[in-house]
Each structure stands twice: as C-alpha cells, then as structure tokens.
Scaffold this motif. Structure first.
Motif, mmCIF file in Angstrom:
data_model
loop_
_atom_site.group_PDB
_atom_site.id
_atom_site.type_symbol
_atom_site.label_atom_id
_atom_site.label_comp_id
_atom_site.label_asym_id
_atom_site.label_seq_id
_atom_site.Cartn_x
_atom_site.Cartn_y
_atom_site.Cartn_z
ATOM 1 N N GLN A 106 -25.429 -34.626 -28.078
ATOM 2 C CA GLN A 106 -24.354 -35.379 -27.636
ATOM 3 C C GLN A 106 -24.347 -35.320 -26.144
ATOM 4 O OE1 GLN A 106 -20.486 -33.616 -28.298
ATOM 5 N NE2 GLN A 106 -19.317 -35.252 -28.308
ATOM 6 N N LEU A 110 -17.335 -36.472 -25.245
ATOM 7 C CA LEU A 110 -16.317 -37.464 -25.675
ATOM 8 C C LEU A 110 -15.410 -37.093 -26.936
ATOM 9 C CD1 LEU A 110 -18.236 -40.540 -24.823
ATOM 10 C CD2 LEU A 110 -16.682 -39.228 -23.431
ATOM 11 N N HIS A 114 -16.492 -37.819 -31.809
ATOM 12 C CA HIS A 114 -17.618 -38.227 -31.137
ATOM 13 C C HIS A 114 -19.111 -37.543 -31.285
ATOM 14 C CE1 HIS A 114 -20.503 -38.902 -27.783
ATOM 15 N NE2 HIS A 114 -20.456 -40.117 -28.039
ATOM 16 N N LEU A 117 -19.982 -38.379 -34.971
ATOM 17 C CA LEU A 117 -20.659 -39.892 -34.880
ATOM 18 C C LEU A 117 -22.119 -39.774 -34.439
ATOM 19 C CD1 LEU A 117 -18.522 -42.630 -33.639
ATOM 20 C CD2 LEU A 117 -19.585 -42.427 -35.761
ATOM 21 N N CYS A 118 -22.359 -38.949 -33.484
ATOM 22 C CA CYS A 118 -23.697 -38.705 -33.164
ATOM 23 C C CYS A 118 -24.715 -38.133 -34.209
ATOM 24 C CB CYS A 118 -23.623 -37.382 -31.913
ATOM 25 S SG CYS A 118 -23.042 -37.967 -30.193
ATOM 26 N N LEU A 226 -14.347 -43.129 -38.037
ATOM 27 C CA LEU A 226 -14.708 -42.593 -36.596
ATOM 28 C C LEU A 226 -14.985 -43.942 -35.453
ATOM 29 C CD1 LEU A 226 -16.560 -39.490 -37.309
ATOM 30 C CD2 LEU A 226 -14.512 -39.729 -35.909
ATOM 31 N N LYS A 227 -16.013 -44.735 -36.302
ATOM 32 C CA LYS A 227 -16.311 -45.974 -35.265
ATOM 33 C C LYS A 227 -15.252 -46.919 -35.167
ATOM 34 C CE LYS A 227 -20.993 -45.799 -37.588
ATOM 35 N NZ LYS A 227 -21.366 -46.396 -38.720
ATOM 36 N N PRO A 231 -9.846 -43.831 -28.449
ATOM 37 C CA PRO A 231 -9.789 -42.329 -28.091
ATOM 38 C C PRO A 231 -8.506 -41.924 -28.157
ATOM 39 C CG PRO A 231 -11.054 -43.784 -26.346
ATOM 40 C CD PRO A 231 -10.595 -44.701 -27.497
ATOM 41 N N GLU A 236 -10.419 -38.256 -25.827
ATOM 42 C CA GLU A 236 -11.446 -38.137 -26.587
ATOM 43 C C GLU A 236 -11.271 -38.843 -28.017
ATOM 44 O OE1 GLU A 236 -11.614 -33.705 -27.058
ATOM 45 O OE2 GLU A 236 -12.367 -33.478 -24.825
ATOM 46 N N ILE A 237 -12.684 -39.049 -28.617
ATOM 47 C CA ILE A 237 -12.667 -39.672 -30.031
ATOM 48 C C ILE A 237 -12.342 -38.447 -31.092
ATOM 49 C CG2 ILE A 237 -14.177 -40.764 -31.718
ATOM 50 C CD1 ILE A 237 -13.717 -42.648 -29.496
#
Ligand code: G1P
Length: 296
Positions: A106, A110, A114, A117-118, A226-227, A231, A236-237
């Motif tokens: 990462q 974020l 996030h 999601l990474c 998530l996508k 934020p 942050e996400i």
C-alpha cells in the motif's frame, strides 16, 4: 447454493502504529509480543485454524520484518541445531511452515478500505477474510472453543453473504470503532442482518453498541463496493463505508464474537495480555502471582 469456503485472508499491516510510538519507529506494531509470541503469530494461527491457506499482507516500507518472521532462517536453525537446541530450532522452523504469505504494497496511507483494495488482484473473484493486525483473540480462552475467523467463515459460507464479527462496547467507546445498525435486534452467535455501518460515531449518534472487532468474512462483492465509494471520515477510503453499501443491498450480517479480545495497540490491552499469558505460563505463573499480590 453455498459459497466456496474461504481460502484467503487479507491482513493489513501497512499502518504507522502511532498508538505505540516510539517503539513502532523501528519495529512493526504487529510484532509486539505476548511473552515471546508476536501478535501477528497469534493472528496467523487463528487464520490457519479457520482452514485458510493463503495470507495476503498489505504492507508498506519498514515492514519487511513481518515477512522475515514467516520466512525460513536456515542460518539460525543450523546454529541452534549445532548447539543441541533442538526445541528452539523446531520452534523457529514452525513459524516458516505456518502458511503461504503473499505481500502487496500500500504505497499511500489512504485507509483500511484502500488497503483491502490493494489486495484485490491477489484475491481475485473469491470470498476472502480480513483480520486486523493489532487485535488478538487468545486461543486459550475456554469461552471461545473455535477461532472467531473460523466461526465467521463458516457462517458466511452458510448464509452465502458477508459476515462480520462484533462485540458490545460501552456507549462512551463507540467513537473508537465501526458500529453496526441492526435495528432493535440483539446480536448473538446466529448472524443478524445489518442495515448500515458507521465508522467511529460519537456516542449520541451511534446506531447501537455493537462494535466491529477486526474479523470479517466477505464475498467478493465488497471489492465492487470499495471501488465505488468516496473517501469518508479522515479523507480515507473506509472499509466501513463499503460495508454499509453492502448492507444496503441486504448482503451483510453481524455475528457476536465469543471470548476474550486484546487490542494490542492499546496500553491496557497490551499489559492485560501479558498478565493473562504470564499467569498461564507454568515456568513463571507461581512467582508472577506472588509478585502481583505484593503490588496489590
Ligand atoms: C478499525 C476499523 C473500525 C474497527 C476497528 C476495530 O479502526 O476502521 O471499523 O471497529 O478497526 O479495532 P482503527 O482501530 O484501525 O482505527
């Protein structure tokens, strides 16, 4: 139709560990030990007990010690064997045989969403679990014969939905957690539908006192949520916002996690875990009890 069993877990370990500075300036917070066992070791053992085979660390720079911990260290094992310390050699070897570790980076802090999601390219289209790296559910607790992740993974498979672990907290503590809205329902060991989730609400705004405790069993749909989210709190996400989107679709359940939980990033959690484990360790339990009596 039942979903496929969960075979992957995402463990986000990229955080700075600000709650544990200055220690975390040089050592990842996930390596904080209970006696001589690092926090992350307990978490990976919980993962393995849930039948999960692949661990995906979402890391950042300065966290390579975590990967080393689960890697082989031939030189150390050889030296221990040469010195006749077979027990220690076996103990070191065990850490490299626990699971398969995959790391993704990462690159920017974020948020937790996030970080998850990474890991998406490694997760693929499969259901997966998430375990936060600073909370442990000690395996010795008789009130929790099965690990929280094992229970959630099983429930997710049965309900063909995502199931997250919650515990009741005092109302004044809601601003430290993601909180679930379950209407008037009591959350027990049978999964209950979640209407929404809110990240760190103030007590007067909290929809319940059921806090999300860092163990999640997700369907792959969470990645789409998530996508699509913007934020949230702190810019942050937030995983909690994505879960709320999933809840709005009727695909999120909460289940009460049984037994004892230590938040190793908090001073009280850290010290309590040491005392609990110390009192269970035969080589020190007696003198430790005597010492605690003198203090009290
Ligand atoms: C994270 C999550 C929160 C959850 C908590 C559990 O917050 O964002 O929803 O309740 O972990 O410990 P953090 O403690 O990382 O701020």
């Amino acid at each position: 139709m039942q979903k496929a069993a969960i075979k992957k877990v995402v463990i986000p370990v990229a955080g700075l560990g600000t709650r544990s500075l200055p220690f975390t300036k040089v050592v990842p917070k996930e390596l904080v030990p209970v006696l001589s066992t690092p926090t992350i070791h307990f978490i990976v053992e919980e993962v393995v007990a849930a039948g999960i085979e692949q661990v995906i660390f979402v890391t950042s720079s300065g966290k390579t010690a975590l990967e080393d911990y689960f890697d082989v260290n031939h030189a150390l094992v050889r030296t221990l064997r040469e010195r006749g310390k077979e027990d220690l050699a076996a103990c070191v070897e065990k850490t490299s045989q626990l699971c398969e570790v995959i790391s993704v980076r990462q690159k920017e802090p974020l948020g937790l969403g996030h970080a998850v999601l990474c890991a998406a390219p490694v997760i693929g289209g499969e259901p997966f679990a998430v375990a936060l790296g600073d909370e442990i559910f000690p395996p010795w607790d008789p009130k929790a014969p099965q690990s929280p992740l094992a229970v959630l993974a099983e429930q997710a498979s049965k309900t063909a939905a995502s199931v997250i672990g919650v515990m009741k907290v005092p109302r004044e503590r809601t601003a430290s957690y993601g909180i679930v809205d379950v209407g008037a329902a009591e959350v027990g060991t049978t999964p209950v539908p979640v209407k929404a989730t809110v990240e760190k609400p103030r007590p007067e705004k909290a929809p319940s006192e059921y806090a999300i405790v860092g163990r999640y069993a997700f369907g792959p749909e969470i990645l789409d949520c998530l996508k699509s989210i913007k934020p949230g709190i702190g810019g942050e996400i937030q995983l909690t916002d994505a879960m709320s989107a999933l809840a709005a679709e009727g695909s999120l359940y909460a289940s009460a996690v049984q037994g004892c939980r230590y938040d190793m990033g908090s001073l009280l959690g850290y010290v309590s875990a040491q005392i609990d484990a110390g009192l269970r360790e035969p080589s020190i339990a007696g003198p430790l009890k005597d010492y605690l009596r003198t203090l009290l």
